[in-house]
Design a protein around this motif. Structure first.
Motif, short mmCIF file in Angstrom:
data_model
loop_
_atom_site.label_atom_id
_atom_site.label_comp_id
_atom_site.label_asym_id
_atom_site.label_seq_id
_atom_site.Cartn_x
_atom_site.Cartn_y
_atom_site.Cartn_z
N ALA A 296 1.76 11.42 -10.28
CA ALA A 296 0.97 12.65 -10.25
C ALA A 296 1.87 13.88 -10.30
CB ALA A 296 0.08 12.68 -9.01
N ALA A 297 2.98 13.87 -9.57
CA ALA A 297 3.91 15.00 -9.56
C ALA A 297 4.55 15.19 -10.93
CB ALA A 297 4.97 14.80 -8.50
N ILE A 298 4.93 14.10 -11.57
CA ILE A 298 5.52 14.20 -12.92
C ILE A 298 4.51 14.78 -13.90
CG2 ILE A 298 6.34 12.83 -14.88
CD1 ILE A 298 7.73 11.00 -12.80
N PHE B 107 1.94 6.38 -7.00
CA PHE B 107 0.87 7.26 -7.45
C PHE B 107 1.27 8.73 -7.28
CE2 PHE B 107 -2.88 9.81 -6.42
CZ PHE B 107 -3.60 9.67 -7.61
N ALA B 108 1.85 9.08 -6.13
CA ALA B 108 2.28 10.45 -5.88
C ALA B 108 3.37 10.88 -6.85
CB ALA B 108 2.75 10.59 -4.44
N THR C 6 0.83 -1.20 0.00
CA THR C 6 0.00 0.00 0.00
C THR C 6 0.87 1.25 0.00
OG1 THR C 6 -1.74 -1.17 1.19
CG2 THR C 6 -1.83 1.23 1.23
N ALA C 7 1.89 1.28 0.85
CA ALA C 7 2.79 2.44 0.90
C ALA C 7 3.52 2.63 -0.42
CB ALA C 7 3.79 2.28 2.05
#
Length: 62
Positions: free
Chosen positions: A28-30, A24-25, A17-18
């Motif tokens: 999303a940042a890219i 995912f983060a 999960t981590a």
């Protein structure tokens, strides 16, 4: 597809999960800081702004 990724991530469900949240983060940042700013000038958005003058016979409200 998500099941395939989940089964390939190492560790227990907490670690998976981590790792998934970190991936995912990062994606999303890219997208937010690299891809979207690069694409924005190439895509024309109107935003409701009209650049051409009104026809000569039309009445303007106000």
């Amino acid at each position: 597809m998500y099941v395939w990724i989940w089964h390939r991530l190492p560790g227990t469900w907490q670690t998976k999960t981590a790792t998934a949240l970190g991936l995912f983060a990062a994606i999303a940042a890219i997208l937010w800081y690299v891809v979207f700013p690069w694409v924005e000038p190439k895509v024309q958005f109107d935003h409701g702004v009209v650049d051409r003058p009104a026809p000569s016979g039309s009445a303007t409200p106000g």
